[in-house]
Write an enzyme that holds these catalytic residues in place. Structure first.
Site, short mmCIF file in Angstrom:
data_model
loop_
_atom_site.label_atom_id
_atom_site.label_comp_id
_atom_site.label_asym_id
_atom_site.label_seq_id
_atom_site.Cartn_x
_atom_site.Cartn_y
_atom_site.Cartn_z
N GLN A 1 0.77 -1.24 0.01
CA GLN A 1 -0.24 0.02 0.04
C GLN A 1 0.76 1.21 0.12
O GLN A 1 1.51 1.49 0.91
CB GLN A 1 -1.02 0.04 1.23
CG GLN A 1 -1.85 1.12 1.21
CD GLN A 1 -2.82 0.93 2.86
OE1 GLN A 1 -2.28 0.37 3.52
NE2 GLN A 1 -3.88 1.50 2.63
N TYR B 1 0.61 4.75 0.55
CA TYR B 1 -0.09 5.86 0.94
C TYR B 1 0.73 6.84 1.73
O TYR B 1 1.24 8.00 1.06
CB TYR B 1 -1.25 5.57 2.07
CG TYR B 1 -2.38 4.95 1.23
CD1 TYR B 1 -2.55 4.57 -0.06
CD2 TYR B 1 -3.66 4.87 2.24
CE1 TYR B 1 -3.74 4.11 -0.50
CE2 TYR B 1 -4.70 4.46 1.68
CZ TYR B 1 -4.79 4.02 0.45
OH TYR B 1 -5.93 3.58 -0.20
N SER C 1 4.26 -1.50 4.26
CA SER C 1 4.44 -3.06 4.83
C SER C 1 4.56 -3.66 3.61
O SER C 1 4.06 -3.76 2.61
CB SER C 1 3.24 -3.17 5.47
OG SER C 1 3.05 -2.40 6.68
N GLU D 1 -9.90 -2.09 4.99
CA GLU D 1 -9.05 -2.39 5.63
C GLU D 1 -9.38 -2.54 7.22
O GLU D 1 -8.84 -3.49 8.16
CB GLU D 1 -7.75 -1.36 5.79
CG GLU D 1 -6.67 -1.72 6.80
CD GLU D 1 -5.53 -0.68 6.76
OE1 GLU D 1 -4.52 -0.98 6.99
OE2 GLU D 1 -6.10 0.63 6.56
N ASN E 1 -3.90 8.11 16.41
CA ASN E 1 -4.96 8.36 17.18
C ASN E 1 -5.52 9.73 17.17
O ASN E 1 -6.60 9.99 17.18
CB ASN E 1 -4.44 8.12 18.69
CG ASN E 1 -4.58 6.64 19.07
OD1 ASN E 1 -5.02 5.63 18.23
ND2 ASN E 1 -4.63 6.30 20.41
N GLU E 2 -4.66 10.50 16.83
CA GLU E 2 -5.06 12.23 16.84
C GLU E 2 -5.71 12.33 15.49
O GLU E 2 -6.91 12.74 15.76
CB GLU E 2 -3.64 12.94 16.70
CG GLU E 2 -2.87 13.04 18.06
CD GLU E 2 -1.98 11.85 18.39
OE1 GLU E 2 -1.26 11.62 19.30
OE2 GLU E 2 -1.89 11.03 17.42
#
Length: 388
Positions: A126, A128, A161, A244, A368-369
């Site tokens: 991927q 991104y 990954s 995903e 998380n933000e």
């Protein structure tokens, strides 16, 4: 039509009969922080599954899947995890790109790319994140130009990954000069085995290298390898992220439960369970895991007609934080034993690896933000955060 319980029993029976012989040693191998383990053998197992029709079970039959219902897919992933079967090598192709092509691809793209994913013959990664566009994906700077026949891609991706093991990469690139943020992006399918692609593994805290930097220097792909129209890349990319965070997360939670149960056993053996604070944290971890499961089932039920919506961010932030805290709890349960390696070659044990790798859970696939912003703005409808 096969009932869910009949389907579950079929999956369980097949796994019991086939995770034997040369595949028996693969139980529990691979996964986050351990993707380097017995990769060739796990890929052979994946192709063995494909030959029996157990890859891409949720895809429509016409694209090589089993057309399994959502409930059957949940059963499959849970049984796979309960059998302690090896981590899937082709997860990105099967769970991310395949559903994206089914939803947005052309008939020619589906005919070209879906069969090799079903057969586990072509592996995907991927493209991104970038150095300046991690969780802030809309800041993508990788660019691509089309001369009518070929896209030429130039830029850098990071935290990619398994790029070093992959054949192809789906790349979000800026294809409209002068465009900003979500506008002017396109979603391209780019072969990695070509001049102009440089893949450099990144060594992590665990000492392993499942992530990579990928440099594109005028790498080429046919003009037909664009998913959706030029400039629609953001829409397609967000759909991929929804897939995903889909049904396979239920299998992930079975793995979490196994980790927690093993940690509870360790706490009982070494006496740390007698500490009321440790005991309280173990109980909170158990209730947290139940919350993760019920939230995932609620999310999947609401998304049965398509890709999960922004509510998926609730699940991501919750399980990522829970798993990171489990790693911290594991170190406290281990005590002094968690601070040193047993001896040469000084490899990490399972708890040390869990602690170190789970630090990344709250960063990858949207920090998380960023998840909090998505929840606030797209789920709760709160005012947008002030941006420069």
């Amino acid at each position: 039509m096969t009932s869910v319980e009949e389907f579950r029993a079929e999956v369980r029976s097949w796994l019991r009969a086939n995770l034997t012989g040369e595949f028996a040693a693969l139980r529990g191998r691979g996964g986050p922080g351990r993707e380097h383990e017995v990769l060739a053998e796990r890929l052979a197992w994946e192709r063995h599954m494909a030959a029996a029709g157990w890859t891409c079970v949720g895809w429509p039959v016409e694209y090589g899947g089993r057309g399994a219902t959502l409930e059957q897919q949940v059963a499959f992933h849970e049984e796979y995890a309960l059998a302690d079967a090896p981590a899937r090598v082709n997860h990105i192709g099967e769970q991310l790109l395949g559903p994206t092509l089914i939803a947005f691809g052309t008939p020619e793209q589906r005919a070209r790319f879906l069969p090799p994913i079903v057969a586990a013959e072509e592996l995907w990664c991927q493209g991104y994140s970038e150095p300046d566009a991690g969780s802030d994906l809309a800041n993508v700077r990788t660019r691509a130009e089309c001369d009518g026949e070929v896209w030429t891609v130039t830029g850098q991706k990071i935290w990619t990954s398994l790029a070093h093991e992959s054949d192809w990469c789906f790349v979000v690139a800026r294809t409209e000069p002068g465009s900003v943020r979500h506008q002017g992006l396109s979603y391209l399918l780019v072969p990695l085995d070509q001049p102009g692609v440089d893949i450099r593994p990144i060594t992590q805290l665990t000492g392993t290298s499942e992530f990579n930097e990928v440099f594109f220097d005028r790498a080429r792909t046919p003009a037909s390898n664009i998913v959706g129209a030029p400039g629609e890349g953001w829409k397609v990319a967000m759909a991929t992220l929804g897939f995903e965070r889909g049904v396979s997360t239920l299998g992930q939670q079975v793995g979490f439960r196994r980790e927690l149960e093993t940690l509870i056993e360790l706490a009982r053996r070494n006496g740390s369970a007698d500490d009321p604070l440790i005991r309280d944290r173990l109980a909170r971890a158990w209730t947290g895991l139940e919350t993760i499961r019920f939230n995932a089932l609620r999310m999947l039920d609401g998304a049965a007609a398509g890709a999960p919506g922004p509510e998926a961010s609730i699940g991501k932030i919750y399980w990522a934080t829970w798993h990171r805290e489990l790693g911290e709890l594991a170190m406290d349960v281990c005590g002094a034993d968690g601070l040193h390696a047993a001896g040469e070659p000084y490899e990490l044990d399972d708890w040390q690896r869990l602690f170190l790798f789970s630090r990344s859970d709250t960063i990858y696939a949207g920090s998380n933000e960023i998840q909090r912003n998505i929840i606030a703005e797209r789920v709760l409808g709160l005012p947008r955060e002030v941006r420069p």
